[in-house]
Enzyme design. Sequence first.
Site, PDB file in Angstrom:
ATOM      1  N   CYS A   1       0.951  -1.158   0.034  1.00  0.00           N
ATOM      2  CA  CYS A   1      -0.183  -0.327   0.085  1.00  0.00           C
ATOM      3  C   CYS A   1       0.403   1.331   0.235  1.00  0.00           C
ATOM      4  CB  CYS A   1      -1.040  -0.231   1.189  1.00  0.00           C
ATOM      5  SG  CYS A   1      -0.005  -0.421   2.774  1.00  0.00           S
TER       6      CYS A   1
ATOM      7  N   HIS B   1      -3.023   6.552   3.041  1.00  0.00           N
ATOM      8  CA  HIS B   1      -1.660   6.789   3.345  1.00  0.00           C
ATOM      9  C   HIS B   1      -0.636   8.052   2.907  1.00  0.00           C
ATOM     10  CE1 HIS B   1      -1.176   3.040   5.134  1.00  0.00           C
ATOM     11  NE2 HIS B   1       0.006   1.864   4.164  1.00  0.00           N
TER      12      HIS B   1
END
EC number: 1.2.1.11
Lengths: 346, 346, 346, 346
Positions: free
Chosen positions: D150, D243
């Site tokens: 990710c 993120h």
Amino acid sequence: MTTNVGILGATGAVGQRLIQLLDPHPQFEIAAVTASEDSAGKTYREAAKWRIDTPIPQSVADLEVRQTDPTYVPNDVDLLFSSLPSGVGEAVEPKFAEEGYVLSSNSSNFRTDPDVPLTIPEVNPEHLDLIEVQRDERGWDGAIIKNPNCSTITMVPPLAALDDAFGLERVDVSTLQAVSGAGYSGVTSMEIIDNAIPHIGGEEEKMETESKKLLGEFDGAQVRWNNFAAAASCNRIPTLDGHLENVWADTSADVTPEEAAEAMASYPSADDLYSSPEQLIRVFEEPDRPQPRLDRNRDNGMAIAVGGVQETTNGVQFNCLAHNTLRGAAGASILNGELLLEEGHL
Amino acid sequence: MTTNVGILGATGAVGQRLIQLLDPHPQFEIAAVTASEDSAGKTYREAAKWRIDTPIPQSVADLEVRQTDPTYVPNDVDLLFSSLPSGVGEAVEPKFAEEGYVLSSNSSNFRTDPDVPLTIPEVNPEHLDLIEVQRDERGWDGAIIKNPNCSTITMVPPLAALDDAFGLERVDVSTLQAVSGAGYSGVTSMEIIDNAIPHIGGEEEKMETESKKLLGEFDGAQVRWNNFAAAASCNRIPTLDGHLENVWADTSADVTPEEAAEAMASYPSADDLYSSPEQLIRVFEEPDRPQPRLDRNRDNGMAIAVGGVQETTNGVQFNCLAHNTLRGAAGASILNGELLLEEGHL
Amino acid sequence: MTTNVGILGATGAVGQRLIQLLDPHPQFEIAAVTASEDSAGKTYREAAKWRIDTPIPQSVADLEVRQTDPTYVPNDVDLLFSSLPSGVGEAVEPKFAEEGYVLSSNSSNFRTDPDVPLTIPEVNPEHLDLIEVQRDERGWDGAIIKNPNCSTITMVPPLAALDDAFGLERVDVSTLQAVSGAGYSGVTSMEIIDNAIPHIGGEEEKMETESKKLLGEFDGAQVRWNNFAAAASCNRIPTLDGHLENVWADTSADVTPEEAAEAMASYPSADDLYSSPEQLIRVFEEPDRPQPRLDRNRDNGMAIAVGGVQETTNGVQFNCLAHNTLRGAAGASILNGELLLEEGHL
Amino acid sequence: MTTNVGILGATGAVGQRLIQLLDPHPQFEIAAVTASEDSAGKTYREAAKWRIDTPIPQSVADLEVRQTDPTYVPNDVDLLFSSLPSGVGEAVEPKFAEEGYVLSSNSSNFRTDPDVPLTIPEVNPEHLDLIEVQRDERGWDGAIIKNPNCSTITMVPPLAALDDAFGLERVDVSTLQAVSGAGYSGVTSMEIIDNAIPHIGGEEEKMETESKKLLGEFDGAQVRWNNFAAAASCNRIPTLDGHLENVWADTSADVTPEEAAEAMASYPSADDLYSSPEQLIRVFEEPDRPQPRLDRNRDNGMAIAVGGVQETTNGVQFNCLAHNTLRGAAGASILNGELLLEEGHL
């Protein structure tokens, strides 16, 4: 055929939610947005610090923001949603009503005035007829109707279910309220991270008085407030959206938790209103629900969630949750707007 | 002359607090630390994932961790503090008592057993004499005494003050509890960020039963539990330390908020015990206090803070706060240890 | 013999930290506190919304707050600590200097002015002699000296260690900054809960310019700025105190992580200054340290913590942490005050 | 005609996201879900602790959970999505491939194996042809393809845009990662509230190696990794999803921020794949965007957001953001599944 609506105080936290909900609404079309003087003349995109995680609706982004004054709002606007600060609302809302506008207002001013309908369409739609009293007394062509405070609205539907079935004698209620309830800048991060604040100015009184008016009886001339005893304790916690409440409800008749849960789960929604959820009160069996983050968005944030129903000293104890800026503010005003439309007041 | 003490379950969240508090303690000296089998043989520094923002005391860092079994604990240890998980405590604590050790335990097992003293030294020190009953019945040379659950201990001193002065009839209490109360890994971040959980397994019952035992009368043979009605609703919120509670207390006699506040503020501390604060219950006049982050550390985390005292339906309503791993756990056990020493039980 | 000091801007977040640190300080005595006009005349207790978890020092609580103007500050005050908003600082600090006061200021105005000493006592104490240049040029009897921004001060000591030993060529730095860096009301809870903000106005430039001045050479007349390349990226995260930074440092000479760590760990503190920690830079071997909550308070919040030292493209990469309102603001100003005293400037 | 798919590891955090995304997917139909042995035989509703704020899809709630073994998965399942823990994935995925199943896997095992396609459909779809190499070498009828980590996937599309247009020489990247990246129980609340952790085990290496493979050239037989220098610093912060990354990119050719932004904004999406957003990289002009909470959900969480593009030492510096469990995990696997379907591999 859609109804043209305007939003008073459109740039604030509730104003943004109103826009988010009204943009796809099949019955209403946003025709005007107002804000404070220094935003007037800008486009909405320029004036608002948009803080919702869906984009600004294109149709609103380019609207010119107007001053919050009847002079600047077009006449073909048939309904105004108001999310003004209460001080501003107190000063400005009557001017609009005088000019013939009908206001569905989320602002806290006037909520307990005897001739102002304070309504939750699923709970006390008949109070809407106070409009006639209001018009008689104030000589307005328009009208002001109110939805209750976000912390009140969370507990009133389950309490209404209990009151109808078993009679309500006393309510103790503790709230765990999200920061969005104080508006975008209402709670600083230094106040609330790793903390909780056991006080929200005026909130306890709002819960205690508004709930008695909402559960009162309208006799055609006035609302006789419900006379259960109510004591609230209001806390702010580090949650973004969703007010969670612990309620102890003493009832006149004996009630088991199962009966209480059943009364709540079967409490009717307002089928004919677009924003009323299919099931008004969803009762969880899992003891650790409802939780703000997991349950606040059900039915577009318009459902009331209940859980933890259990016996208590003289009645039942339960937890309830609603999304404070949707069911508790913007959605509540829109639902009242839908009721006004349905009842032919627009 | 200091007393050698040991810590059962020394690597957990409460165990670390015990070490932090005992290191500078003038009466006690840490002589042994135990943990689960896979930590045995390591130094404490290796075995513990130290999570407190003050360094590991040097004297403890190099201690060898022992297995939690009487065989491995030296005989010259006169007092054991236990912060074992309740299942382990239930299995192991009696073995130690049988071998002659005196345990001041924070583990939840046995708390409501009739012959186990459950004490808050400022509130019911006389219950300590249940030790004699316990020894008679169980044939132990040692003994087990308990401090209450962290959520119980927060509200009991103010309730004791009210009960003494006005008689307690009914208590409704809602808690806003910090994550440290569940131990270091008890609450995941995904569960609690931007959320609250309206349920903590077993906690409501602990508050309801333990408080009645604590406020009960010891007649020399047994404790007759106080019979006020109690109903708790327990919530976890995103706060690190400090349990905040909203309490509604119905009293037998009439009481004004001023009288209630005065009764609490003047409730005596235990002057002769090292860890008891100068003033046990600090009553704030500011309506938005106490707050966990601002008020949990007063008097080394051993004070009880109260605020928002006001009238309610049949008594008074107030908020209270205590540091859950200090006053509510490690500090509570140490205070009981000080009482044991003072009363000549070591 | 203690030195009488005053605090300009005493009610803000840094002002409160100044009071917390100065109250027990052996060399300084708080003799005057100033704030904005509407606080003047009140006691400090009335004027300040005290937000630190230790009580207001008694001696300060009852001081009368004065206006921030030389007229209202007593003459026997020998040193002023200034934590004014930069706009106010720019307007007011010169007036005090003109009246003969020596100011150790945390405000960001003037920091990069050629004749204003910008100092970290452990790093570039010799820059203090710019005072003479300043007095010559401005005709002041007093003087203004500055400490750097909180995000700058966190990385400069480790960078100084690397520059001294290996020569600094380029720095890329990413910050994870606590909300207290923006002052008490600087970041709303709705902005930061479950979020991060990749921008802090002016902060990147402060880090890039201040660090070059701090690591520059003072030749008796002026500071020649260090010419390494610097690029900062500043982020606000939901942390209360403590700025964490990821640094990539390209060096002129080859350097291993071990050598870099050694250079940092052995970088001298200022032994003769009361607030300088015994070891200025503490280097952690644990890869997951330093962490804001666990490590910000070491050495009264005056230590710089470093960890994660490892090889990178052309030098070393590491993480560093300091308490932003202690080492990064109030403590930095006090340390400069101690240097002023030590060097005979008071 | 829809394709029957199965989900290996369906009860975990990514497994739940897979179900949420696949339920309304027009091309795929969930036909089987697997989990660890102790969940086998239960319905999905019983086995999974559902933690997403939309309800469990009805069709999945009643599916029986199977053991993660080829024996128990029906043959008419044409595609398996795998979100197994990497250790389990390493042991089990080859068994499925051997039995003829095609796996689109999010598990980190095998990602950098020379014969395993690691693909982002918008960036390097041609790498998919490594499947033929894989089948030749391993003698499988099925195949395993992987999506990146990710944190890698967040920065690679903007880096690909820069590499294509200006040549990439060096990347320094700092991450601010959400807790959901560690799975439901990966980060405890006590670790992360009021804190940040400057270390995520193995994450820095994944970012550095995976990005070089993704931006490498496939010559028909192997992928020659891109040889830019990469140095990552990974941090966990108190954010639920999304993120955020600060990137410094040194380029071979000169580049202005405007050119860089233009290259990113015009980087093509995969028009023919259902889940690829209309615009792959959205470039914000507002300096304080993207922010996790406000921008992670755009385009169903599949967009990459970029902001703060500015000059830096030898190239450009920018911030980027993606939803880590949607674009960064479940959505990435599904997009690879769509590519497999489109390219005729199912």
